[in-house]
Design a protein around this motif. Structure first.
Motif, PDB file in Angstrom:
ATOM      1  N   THR A   1      -6.533   0.107  -5.959  1.00  0.00           N
ATOM      2  CA  THR A   1      -7.711  -0.773  -5.932  1.00  0.00           C
ATOM      3  C   THR A   1      -7.522  -2.255  -6.552  1.00  0.00           C
ATOM      4  O   THR A   1      -7.820  -3.067  -5.735  1.00  0.00           O
ATOM      5  N   ARG A   2      -7.021  -2.143  -7.763  1.00  0.00           N
ATOM      6  CA  ARG A   2      -6.684  -3.280  -8.319  1.00  0.00           C
ATOM      7  C   ARG A   2      -5.692  -4.042  -7.461  1.00  0.00           C
ATOM      8  O   ARG A   2      -5.664  -5.343  -7.372  1.00  0.00           O
ATOM      9  N   THR A   3      -4.532  -3.517  -6.786  1.00  0.00           N
ATOM     10  CA  THR A   3      -3.549  -4.135  -6.052  1.00  0.00           C
ATOM     11  C   THR A   3      -4.139  -4.757  -4.924  1.00  0.00           C
ATOM     12  O   THR A   3      -3.849  -5.926  -4.616  1.00  0.00           O
ATOM     13  N   LEU A   4      -5.111  -4.161  -4.133  1.00  0.00           N
ATOM     14  CA  LEU A   4      -5.672  -4.700  -3.151  1.00  0.00           C
ATOM     15  C   LEU A   4      -6.917  -5.773  -3.288  1.00  0.00           C
ATOM     16  O   LEU A   4      -7.413  -6.350  -2.149  1.00  0.00           O
TER      17      LEU A   4
ATOM     18  N   PRO B   1     -15.379   4.108  -1.846  1.00  0.00           N
ATOM     19  CA  PRO B   1     -14.978   5.367  -2.380  1.00  0.00           C
ATOM     20  C   PRO B   1     -15.533   6.732  -1.974  1.00  0.00           C
ATOM     21  O   PRO B   1     -15.082   7.667  -1.941  1.00  0.00           O
ATOM     22  N   SER B   2     -16.822   6.221  -1.037  1.00  0.00           N
ATOM     23  CA  SER B   2     -17.695   7.532  -0.643  1.00  0.00           C
ATOM     24  C   SER B   2     -16.851   8.197   0.565  1.00  0.00           C
ATOM     25  O   SER B   2     -17.414   9.210   0.981  1.00  0.00           O
ATOM     26  N   LEU B   3     -15.786   7.420   1.058  1.00  0.00           N
ATOM     27  CA  LEU B   3     -15.057   7.750   2.328  1.00  0.00           C
ATOM     28  C   LEU B   3     -13.705   8.549   1.963  1.00  0.00           C
ATOM     29  O   LEU B   3     -13.277   9.248   2.776  1.00  0.00           O
ATOM     30  N   ILE B   4     -13.426   8.249   0.693  1.00  0.00           N
ATOM     31  CA  ILE B   4     -12.022   9.077   0.270  1.00  0.00           C
ATOM     32  C   ILE B   4     -12.147  10.633   0.205  1.00  0.00           C
ATOM     33  O   ILE B   4     -13.325  11.099  -0.225  1.00  0.00           O
ATOM     34  N   GLY B   5     -11.158  11.153   0.808  1.00  0.00           N
ATOM     35  CA  GLY B   5     -11.210  12.471   1.020  1.00  0.00           C
ATOM     36  C   GLY B   5     -12.176  13.065   2.286  1.00  0.00           C
ATOM     37  O   GLY B   5     -11.804  14.358   2.581  1.00  0.00           O
TER      38      GLY B   5
ATOM     39  N   VAL C   1       1.004  -1.425   0.288  1.00  0.00           N
ATOM     40  CA  VAL C   1      -0.072   0.082  -0.040  1.00  0.00           C
ATOM     41  C   VAL C   1       0.803   1.107  -0.031  1.00  0.00           C
ATOM     42  O   VAL C   1       0.603   2.219  -0.824  1.00  0.00           O
ATOM     43  N   ALA C   2       1.950   1.429   1.016  1.00  0.00           N
ATOM     44  CA  ALA C   2       2.610   2.411   1.173  1.00  0.00           C
ATOM     45  C   ALA C   2       3.288   3.231  -0.214  1.00  0.00           C
ATOM     46  O   ALA C   2       3.167   4.313  -0.337  1.00  0.00           O
ATOM     47  N   PRO C   3       3.965   2.258  -1.020  1.00  0.00           N
ATOM     48  CA  PRO C   3       4.569   2.534  -2.132  1.00  0.00           C
ATOM     49  C   PRO C   3       3.545   3.411  -3.190  1.00  0.00           C
ATOM     50  O   PRO C   3       3.947   4.220  -4.028  1.00  0.00           O
ATOM     51  N   LEU C   4       2.203   2.971  -3.026  1.00  0.00           N
ATOM     52  CA  LEU C   4       1.456   3.415  -3.887  1.00  0.00           C
ATOM     53  C   LEU C   4       0.569   4.835  -3.444  1.00  0.00           C
ATOM     54  O   LEU C   4      -0.283   5.433  -4.041  1.00  0.00           O
ATOM     55  N   ILE C   5       0.942   5.225  -2.251  1.00  0.00           N
ATOM     56  CA  ILE C   5       0.271   6.458  -1.629  1.00  0.00           C
ATOM     57  C   ILE C   5       1.123   7.721  -2.232  1.00  0.00           C
ATOM     58  O   ILE C   5       2.289   8.124  -1.593  1.00  0.00           O
ATOM     59  N   THR C   6       0.794   7.981  -3.284  1.00  0.00           N
ATOM     60  CA  THR C   6       1.763   9.012  -4.189  1.00  0.00           C
ATOM     61  C   THR C   6       1.125  10.447  -4.156  1.00  0.00           C
ATOM     62  O   THR C   6      -0.187  10.741  -3.398  1.00  0.00           O
ATOM     63  N   GLU C   7       1.603  11.469  -4.629  1.00  0.00           N
ATOM     64  CA  GLU C   7       0.935  12.796  -4.503  1.00  0.00           C
ATOM     65  C   GLU C   7      -0.384  12.702  -5.194  1.00  0.00           C
ATOM     66  O   GLU C   7      -1.421  13.287  -4.959  1.00  0.00           O
ATOM     67  N   GLN C   8      -0.328  11.953  -6.416  1.00  0.00           N
ATOM     68  CA  GLN C   8      -1.433  11.618  -7.450  1.00  0.00           C
ATOM     69  C   GLN C   8      -2.767  10.912  -6.547  1.00  0.00           C
ATOM     70  O   GLN C   8      -3.813  11.406  -6.607  1.00  0.00           O
ATOM     71  N   LEU C   9      -2.269  10.229  -5.640  1.00  0.00           N
ATOM     72  CA  LEU C   9      -3.532   9.519  -4.964  1.00  0.00           C
ATOM     73  C   LEU C   9      -4.171  10.495  -3.914  1.00  0.00           C
ATOM     74  O   LEU C   9      -5.173  10.482  -3.552  1.00  0.00           O
ATOM     75  N   ARG C  10      -3.018  11.197  -3.449  1.00  0.00           N
ATOM     76  CA  ARG C  10      -3.449  12.108  -2.196  1.00  0.00           C
ATOM     77  C   ARG C  10      -4.530  13.145  -2.676  1.00  0.00           C
ATOM     78  O   ARG C  10      -5.446  13.488  -2.239  1.00  0.00           O
ATOM     79  N   ALA C  11      -4.198  13.368  -4.222  1.00  0.00           N
ATOM     80  CA  ALA C  11      -4.875  14.413  -4.861  1.00  0.00           C
ATOM     81  C   ALA C  11      -6.019  13.888  -5.501  1.00  0.00           C
ATOM     82  O   ALA C  11      -7.204  14.566  -5.725  1.00  0.00           O
TER      83      ALA C  11
ATOM     84  N   GLU D   1      -6.724  11.621  -7.673  1.00  0.00           N
ATOM     85  CA  GLU D   1      -6.739  11.266  -9.199  1.00  0.00           C
ATOM     86  C   GLU D   1      -7.020   9.880  -9.609  1.00  0.00           C
ATOM     87  O   GLU D   1      -6.778   8.861  -8.740  1.00  0.00           O
ATOM     88  N   PRO D   2      -8.285   9.585 -10.167  1.00  0.00           N
ATOM     89  CA  PRO D   2      -9.047   8.571 -10.640  1.00  0.00           C
ATOM     90  C   PRO D   2      -7.799   7.299 -11.008  1.00  0.00           C
ATOM     91  O   PRO D   2      -7.821   6.230 -10.437  1.00  0.00           O
TER      92      PRO D   2
END
Length: 445
Positions: A95-98, A125-129, A75-85, A87-88
């Motif tokens: 999501t595919r990884t998990l 998805p409703s919880l994201i953000g 999980v941690a390597p995939l928490i990028t700036e894009q994910l924090r922002a 981006e779909p």
């Protein structure tokens, strides 16, 4: 006073000695096994609970370890700036990884939090953000503290969609995103799956422990049986010695009584007749002397005949214990002592025990006549399925049990030791001015 009846002197009441000893050994071994079984249960229950608790801690530790590996390596390597922002594309990659872990059903929910209480990622998805207040323990966890694992139904604001899932195992671990910033990874495991694993582990350990305790119990059985037999043999030997002592005592009493009657009493009776003849036909000046001598001699003859009667033990097979005890109380009226006697309709005792109770009663009544100064004496015998109890109570002057034994009570002290040899007890209680009570208790065979 209850109606006197004769003793049931059925020889079958004595039983077979060896059969009795075997039954007593079996009873002792049975008691040992039952006590061992109760001990086994008493130990097994808390130990089983301890094993269950240890298994639970082991399962939680294992789930925490797997969660930490999943957070750090996947999980941690995939928490990028894009994910924090948000981006779909970045969200779809994670999501595919998990997906494989969530598809198995072992993990039912995942969340990734930043230190400010914002959900960076969730399989919902409703919880994201969205942001929620973090619990107090999360501050220590994000600062490098220990991981957290717990069972329970999820009731927090961020778990409103998880309530229907029932009890879950919640694991929270710390990790760092691709930029090295701290995150908290939260995973929920299916409670039933974890419980099944816990039960399986418990079922593996508990039988080994139970079999070990059972083997220990069985290993002690043979020494316990030998010990019970050794103790029983010793008790049987003591009983036989006591029976020989009682038989020897009876024989000696009969011999003394017979010699007194056949020799001393007969000689003194003849001398009494001679004094009577001299009193009638002798010189007139000596007749009063022969008369006084004859009176003294006849009084002593009466005393000797009474001693002979007391020495000669009664025939319990012929008289029974009831008549023998009534025979002891009959002479009390001549001593101006009222006797209150209570005996059961039927007394079931073997000869040895009947003789022992008779001796206790005779000794107690003799002490009452000689030393107590009593006007009332009570004699009672009670039987139940376990024991026979004889009670002799007087309203005499009593004595101090703490003072040295009066000579008149020495016989009872000896009888107490004799009664205890057969597993009974004899208790003497007294108080100055309040009389004396003698209670003899014998087990029924």
């Amino acid at each position: 006073m209850s109606r006197p009846t004769t003793l049931a002197a059925d020889p079958s009441l004595l039983g077979d000695g060896r059969s009795t000893e075997r039954s007593e050994v079996r009873a002792e071994v049975t008691r040992f096994l039952l006590l061992g079984l109760l001990t086994l249960v008493a130990i097994s229950v808390p130990v089983a609970l301890w094993i269950r608790g240890q298994a639970e801690r082991h399962i939680l530790a294992s789930a925490t370890e797997h969660t930490q590996e999943l957070a750090d390596r996947t999980v941690a390597p995939l928490i990028t700036e894009q994910l924090r922002a948000g981006e779909p594309a970045a969200l779809r990659i994670l999501t595919r990884t998990l997906a494989p872990w969530l598809a198995e059903g072992y993990i039912v929910r995942v969340k990734v939090w930043d230190p400010n209480g914002r959900i960076i990622y969730s399989d919902l998805p409703s919880l994201i953000g969205r942001s929620f207040p973090l619990p107090r323990w999360s501050t220590d966890l994000l600062a490098g503290g220990a991981e957290r694992a717990s069972f329970g139904t999820q009731r927090e604001a961020d778990n409103e969609q998880d309530y229907a899932l029932g009890e879950l195992v919640e694991i929270n671990v710390r990790s760092a995103d691709a930029a090295g910033r701290p995150i908290m990874f939260e995973a929920y495991f299916d409670d039933e799956a974890v419980r099944e694993e816990q039960l399986a582990l418990t079922e593996e350990i508990t039988p080994v422990f139970a079999v070990s305790l059972l083997a220990l119990q069985l290993a002690q059985l043979l020494p316990a049986t030998r010990l019970a037999r050794r103790i029983q043999a010793d008790q049987a030997s003591r009983r036989r010695l006591l029976q020989h002592a009682i038989a020897a005592s009876d024989y000696e009493r009969r011999r003394i009584a017979r010699e007194l009657h056949d020799e001393v009493i007969q000689d003194l009776a003849g001398l009494s007749y001679a004094f009577a003849a001299e009193e009638t036909h002798g010189p007139p000046g000596e007749r009063p002397l022969f008369g006084r001598a004859r009176s003294i001699l006849q009084r002593n003859l009466g005393t000797l005949r009474g001693m002979t009667t007391e020495l000669y033990p009664p025939d319990f097979a012929l008289l029974g214990l009831t008549k023998a005890l009534l025979g002891l109380t009959a002479p009390l009226a001549g001593q101006e002592i009222e006797a209150i006697v209570s005996l059961p309709e039927r007394i079931e005792l073997d000869r040895d025990r009947a003789a022992m109770l008779y001796r206790v009663a005779r000794e107690a009544l003799a002490n009452t006549v000689k030393h107590a100064g009593a006007c009332v004496v009570e004699l009672a015998l009670v039987q139940n399925k376990d024991r026979t109890t004889l009670t002799v109570r007087d309203n005499g002057r009593g004595f101090d049990p703490d003072s040295p034994s009066p000579d008149g009570h020495l016989g009872l002290r000896i009888m107490r030791d004799t009664v205890r040899v057969v597993g009974g007890d004899l208790v003497i209680t007294s108080r100055m001015g309040e009389g004396t009570t003698v209670v003899a208790t014998l087990p029924r065979v």
